[in-house]
Scaffold this motif. Structure first.
Motif, PDB file in Angstrom:
ATOM      1  N   ILE A  90       0.849  -1.192   0.000  1.00  0.00           N
ATOM      2  CA  ILE A  90       0.000   0.000   0.000  1.00  0.00           C
ATOM      3  C   ILE A  90       0.881   1.237   0.000  1.00  0.00           C
ATOM      4  O   ILE A  90       1.787   1.353   0.807  1.00  0.00           O
ATOM      5  N   ASP A 143       1.738  -2.346   7.156  1.00  0.00           N
ATOM      6  CA  ASP A 143       1.001  -1.480   6.241  1.00  0.00           C
ATOM      7  C   ASP A 143       1.062  -0.027   6.677  1.00  0.00           C
ATOM      8  O   ASP A 143       1.287   0.868   5.870  1.00  0.00           O
ATOM      9  N   LEU A 147       2.546   3.146   4.728  1.00  0.00           N
ATOM     10  CA  LEU A 147       1.740   4.319   4.396  1.00  0.00           C
ATOM     11  C   LEU A 147       2.475   5.587   4.764  1.00  0.00           C
ATOM     12  O   LEU A 147       2.587   6.528   3.975  1.00  0.00           O
ATOM     13  N   LEU A 326     -16.490   6.469  -2.224  1.00  0.00           N
ATOM     14  CA  LEU A 326     -15.483   5.619  -1.567  1.00  0.00           C
ATOM     15  C   LEU A 326     -16.081   4.886  -0.380  1.00  0.00           C
ATOM     16  O   LEU A 326     -15.870   3.684  -0.193  1.00  0.00           O
ATOM     17  N   ILE A 327     -16.838   5.639   0.444  1.00  0.00           N
ATOM     18  CA  ILE A 327     -17.426   5.024   1.635  1.00  0.00           C
ATOM     19  C   ILE A 327     -18.368   3.901   1.222  1.00  0.00           C
ATOM     20  O   ILE A 327     -18.317   2.785   1.754  1.00  0.00           O
ATOM     21  N   VAL A 330     -16.501   0.785  -0.012  1.00  0.00           N
ATOM     22  CA  VAL A 330     -15.903  -0.062   1.020  1.00  0.00           C
ATOM     23  C   VAL A 330     -16.994  -0.786   1.810  1.00  0.00           C
ATOM     24  O   VAL A 330     -16.860  -1.961   2.139  1.00  0.00           O
ATOM     25  N   LEU A 331     -18.094  -0.079   2.112  1.00  0.00           N
ATOM     26  CA  LEU A 331     -19.126  -0.709   2.928  1.00  0.00           C
ATOM     27  C   LEU A 331     -19.826  -1.828   2.167  1.00  0.00           C
ATOM     28  O   LEU A 331     -20.125  -2.880   2.726  1.00  0.00           O
ATOM     29  N   ARG A 334     -15.574  -4.008  -1.695  1.00  0.00           N
ATOM     30  CA  ARG A 334     -14.878  -3.771  -2.944  1.00  0.00           C
ATOM     31  C   ARG A 334     -14.958  -4.999  -3.843  1.00  0.00           C
ATOM     32  O   ARG A 334     -15.244  -4.920  -5.023  1.00  0.00           O
TER      33      ARG A 334
ATOM     34  N   LEU B  26      -6.028   2.813  16.890  1.00  0.00           N
ATOM     35  CA  LEU B  26      -5.062   2.008  16.163  1.00  0.00           C
ATOM     36  C   LEU B  26      -4.609   0.821  16.998  1.00  0.00           C
ATOM     37  O   LEU B  26      -4.497  -0.302  16.514  1.00  0.00           O
ATOM     38  N   HIS B  83     -18.348  -1.675  10.783  1.00  0.00           N
ATOM     39  CA  HIS B  83     -18.332  -2.678   9.723  1.00  0.00           C
ATOM     40  C   HIS B  83     -16.942  -2.921   9.165  1.00  0.00           C
ATOM     41  O   HIS B  83     -16.756  -3.815   8.348  1.00  0.00           O
ATOM     42  N   LEU B  84     -15.973  -2.112   9.587  1.00  0.00           N
ATOM     43  CA  LEU B  84     -14.695  -2.144   8.888  1.00  0.00           C
ATOM     44  C   LEU B  84     -13.572  -2.786   9.680  1.00  0.00           C
ATOM     45  O   LEU B  84     -12.457  -2.888   9.193  1.00  0.00           O
ATOM     46  N   LYS B  87     -11.908  -5.663   8.019  1.00  0.00           N
ATOM     47  CA  LYS B  87     -11.464  -5.500   6.630  1.00  0.00           C
ATOM     48  C   LYS B  87      -9.975  -5.201   6.555  1.00  0.00           C
ATOM     49  O   LYS B  87      -9.318  -4.921   7.553  1.00  0.00           O
ATOM     50  N   SER B  88      -9.470  -5.213   5.319  1.00  0.00           N
ATOM     51  CA  SER B  88      -8.037  -4.997   5.128  1.00  0.00           C
ATOM     52  C   SER B  88      -7.700  -3.523   5.371  1.00  0.00           C
ATOM     53  O   SER B  88      -8.568  -2.664   5.381  1.00  0.00           O
ATOM     54  N   HIS B  89      -6.401  -3.275   5.561  1.00  0.00           N
ATOM     55  CA  HIS B  89      -5.956  -1.897   5.773  1.00  0.00           C
ATOM     56  C   HIS B  89      -6.284  -1.020   4.583  1.00  0.00           C
ATOM     57  O   HIS B  89      -6.605   0.149   4.733  1.00  0.00           O
ATOM     58  N   LEU B  90      -6.215  -1.594   3.406  1.00  0.00           N
ATOM     59  CA  LEU B  90      -6.501  -0.807   2.217  1.00  0.00           C
ATOM     60  C   LEU B  90      -7.935  -0.291   2.267  1.00  0.00           C
ATOM     61  O   LEU B  90      -8.206   0.878   1.991  1.00  0.00           O
ATOM     62  N   ASP B  91      -8.866  -1.176   2.635  1.00  0.00           N
ATOM     63  CA  ASP B  91     -10.265  -0.761   2.739  1.00  0.00           C
ATOM     64  C   ASP B  91     -10.431   0.343   3.767  1.00  0.00           C
ATOM     65  O   ASP B  91     -11.173   1.300   3.556  1.00  0.00           O
ATOM     66  N   VAL B  93      -8.199   2.497   4.768  1.00  0.00           N
ATOM     67  CA  VAL B  93      -7.620   3.738   4.250  1.00  0.00           C
ATOM     68  C   VAL B  93      -8.589   4.396   3.276  1.00  0.00           C
ATOM     69  O   VAL B  93      -8.863   5.600   3.358  1.00  0.00           O
ATOM     70  N   LEU B  94      -9.141   3.606   2.374  1.00  0.00           N
ATOM     71  CA  LEU B  94     -10.071   4.165   1.385  1.00  0.00           C
ATOM     72  C   LEU B  94     -11.273   4.771   2.077  1.00  0.00           C
ATOM     73  O   LEU B  94     -11.706   5.877   1.765  1.00  0.00           O
ATOM     74  N   PHE B  95     -11.819   4.031   3.041  1.00  0.00           N
ATOM     75  CA  PHE B  95     -13.003   4.494   3.746  1.00  0.00           C
ATOM     76  C   PHE B  95     -12.729   5.814   4.453  1.00  0.00           C
ATOM     77  O   PHE B  95     -13.491   6.774   4.332  1.00  0.00           O
ATOM     78  N   ILE B  97     -10.322   7.988   3.949  1.00  0.00           N
ATOM     79  CA  ILE B  97     -10.066   9.093   3.014  1.00  0.00           C
ATOM     80  C   ILE B  97     -11.386   9.606   2.464  1.00  0.00           C
ATOM     81  O   ILE B  97     -11.610  10.819   2.331  1.00  0.00           O
TER      82      ILE B  97
END
Lengths: 352, 284
Positions: A90, A143, A147, A326-327, A330-331, A334, B26, B83-84, B87-91, B93-95, B97
């Motif tokens: 990432i 990760d 980042l 985006l939200i 993800v929810l 993906r 975190l 819900h997250l 999930k993966s770190h990528l998800d 981060v996307l969420f 952002i």
């Protein structure tokens, strides 16, 4: 499902039959070679895709400026796909390479070498070097550390570009880039036709290279690292070495994308190194889907269309809709969203 | 020189209040929340609105800013963040952002893109000379509040039942769950308090850090530096990290303005390379 099985699934290896237990090694090797060959074969849909891009050069002359931007964004996203989609790294600082490539190409041009291809080569070499050097920082940690380190590098470079005004023009941007004709023959024109054709050719050549690289044993080893680095190391994949190599390659790709931007717009500003570039390119790749190379290209088209549409609708606040998107993405999941579309496309491809 | 140190400490304290919530998020849920700054911004704007529309005095808005952002954090945690976790770190981060983009655009739409100015009460303005050190009253006010908060947080964490549950959950979530600790409730509560503290920090810091819609993006890196450098297992780590960061940033900007943000970023990268787990983390 274990990670190895997942990798096997993605490359299309059938489960090993029980009777092959006596001499598994040569049989597996043969099956891998066959699977790689299958992956390398061109599918009809791919031909349709590239035929459509070629058609856009001839049929949409009034849209060449925006198409040029799409091609550049596509190449940039493709480079992120190499590390994110294939190796699972990432990065929130991929703009570092894009920006350095742009400045490099711009500076080469302002210092008297106006041949675009030479500028591309210089940008690719410099960003590859930078990618190689910084890859060792990125290797370490989790990760989150990655980042932070990628983001930090991009921020430092952005700050450098801002401060070294004598070289980069600082906040005013790098001006006075005059480009010669491509390969001494094709002059850049006002309507962006040469620019688009040029960017598209570079994109196509680099895409072919990426396609060949990812459909090789090297590419397979990357997939195994993405799915489970520990296990990959256990079966003898040199994890760190591979990551360094692919990171360097991706950096060079991003550098070329930046160089294309500098050459075709004849302007570079500090904007090329900013955080939103790194975030946007990740978004583009995610929209299109990771890990099959076309994701970045499809994503770039969708992103620009979306931007055009939303910007016409609420010019200032289009990031709001991107955020909502985006939200939701993800929810909903993906995989489910992108995977659903991909599955539909695959079904369609199989039928044709 | 000492004035500089004093300003740096005030700045660092502020950073700590802003980012300690993030460190718990975190550490506890392994959740990469880039949208933490959005809560700080919410707190800042809450103060602005209360002061300009409802004529609430500045000091009285601070607890309200805390409560407002804590409530906001709780609602978002229960509806979206929940819900997250798997999930993966990528998800993640996307969420987050995405959340930042939404927050930036919404605030821009509602409040305008200009820098907001907070009118401090007269009692908090000005500077006094004590033993030759030039001390800003507002900065001492910040230091006082933050010191109290740090002490209270530390006491809660080390002395109360809730604190020990929280520590257990951060150390090993699964074992804590196995012992019958309801990690989700603890987390929701911590998330709310963390967001509230960020909001309080945003309100306090509006005068020093500046407040405009791009606040979450501008300071995201600072919060992340505090958390990654300080580590997520204790409060001491982020606290020391914030102080160092605050003093280094203020001193850097004063002595070598040309170097700008280099000092900070370079320090961060070096720290991360030497101690990827944070300054005070135990090796695992």
């Amino acid at each position: 499902m274990t990670a190895t099985e997942e990798t096997a699934m993605t490359i299309g290896l059938a489960a090993e039959p029980a009777s092959a237990g006596h001499h598994p090694a040569p049989a597996t090797a043969a099956r891998v070679v066959a699977a790689l060959k299958r992956r390398r074969r061109w599918r009809p849909l791919e031909a349709v895709f590239w035929a459509a891009t070629l058609a856009s050069v001839l049929l949409l002359p009034s849209k060449h400026l925006i198409l040029n931007e799409i091609a550049i964004l596509g190449l940039f996203a493709l480079s992120l796909d190499l590390i994110l989609g294939f190796a699972g790294v990432i990065s929130l600082g991929h703009a570092a390479f894009f920006g350095v490539g742009a400045y490099c190409a711009g500076l080469v041009a302002t210092h008297g070498i106006t041949e675009p291809l030479a500028g591309l080569a210089a940008a690719a070499a410099l960003t590859a070097l930078l990618g190689w050097a910084t890859s060792y920082l990125v290797l370490r940690g989790t990760d989150l550390t990655r980042l932070m380190v990628t983001m930090g590098i991009a921020l430092i470079l952005g700050e450098l570009a801002n401060q070294m005004a004598w070289l980069t023009g600082g906040a005013d941007g790098l001006q006075g880039i005059m480009m010669g004709p491509v390969a001494g023959w094709f002059e850049f024109d006002l309507f962006g036709t040469t620019a688009y054709a040029y960017s598209l050719s570079v994109l196509f050549v680099l895409f072919l290279a990426a396609r060949r690289i990812t459909n090789s044993p090297f590419g397979l080893s990357l997939l195994s690292i993405r799915d489970n680095p520990l296990r990959a190391a256990a079966v003898g994949v040199p994890v760190n070495g591979r990551l360094v190599q692919v990171y360097t390659l991706a950096a060079a790709y991003a550098g070329v994308a930046g160089a294309l931007l500098a050459q075709t717009t004849q302007f570079v500003s500090v904007d090329v190194l900013e955080f939103h570039r790194s975030a946007d390119v990740m978004l583009i790749l995610i929209i299109g889907g990771t890990g099959y190379l076309y994701g970045g290209l499809v994503g770039a088209v969708l992103f620009k269309l979306l931007q055009d549409m939303l910007a016409g609708f609420t010019p200032q606040y289009w990031h709001f809709w991107i955020g909502i998107f985006l939200i939701a993405l993800v929810l909903v999941g993906r995989e489910r969203m992108v995977g659903g579309v991909a599955a539909a496309v695959r079904r369609l491809a199989r039928r044709t | 020189m000492l004035t500089l140190l004093f300003d740096g400490i005030a700045y660092g304290m502020l950073l700590f209040i802003l980012s300690c919530g993030l460190s718990v998020t975190l550490g506890l849920m392994n959740f990469v929340n880039l949208a933490h700054g959005a809560f700080a911004m919410a707190g800042g704007y809450a103060t602005i609105v209360l002061m300009s529309r409802f004529d609430v005095p500045f000091v009285a808005t601070l607890p309200l800013a805390f409560l407002f952002t804590a409530a906001l954090g709780l609602v978002l945690e229960r509806t979206l963040y929940r819900h997250l976790y798997g999930k993966s770190h990528l998800d993640q981060v996307l969420f987050s952002i995405g959340l930042v983009f939404v927050a930036v655009a919404s605030v821009d739409y509602l409040m305008g893109s200009q820098q907001q100015i907070i009118k401090l009460p007269a009692a908090l303005q000005g500077r006094v000379e004590i033993l030759g050190v030039n001390i800003g009253l507002y900065r001492s006010f910040i230091i006082a509040i933050c010191t109290v908060l740090v002490v209270v947080l530390q006491l809660i964490l080390s002395k109360t039942r809730f604190g020990s549950r929280l520590r257990a959950a951060v150390d090993d979530r699964r074992v804590a769950q196995g012992l019958g600790i309801n990690v989700n409730v603890i987390f929701a509560a911590t998330f709310a308090v963390g967001s509230g503290l960020a909001g309080l920090g945003g309100a306090l810091g509006a005068e020093i850090l500046g407040l405009d819609p791009v606040f979450p993006l501008k300071f995201m890196i600072y919060f992340l530096i505090v958390v990654t450098v300080g580590g997520t297992t204790t409060l001491t780590g982020p606290f020391v990290a914030s102080l160092v960061l605050g003093v280094a940033d203020v001193a850097g900007k004063y002595y070598v303005p040309a170097a700008g943000a280099f000092v900070i970023y370079t320090l961060m990268i070096v720290f991360l390379l030497v101690r990827p787990q944070g300054l005070f983390a135990r090796a695992r």
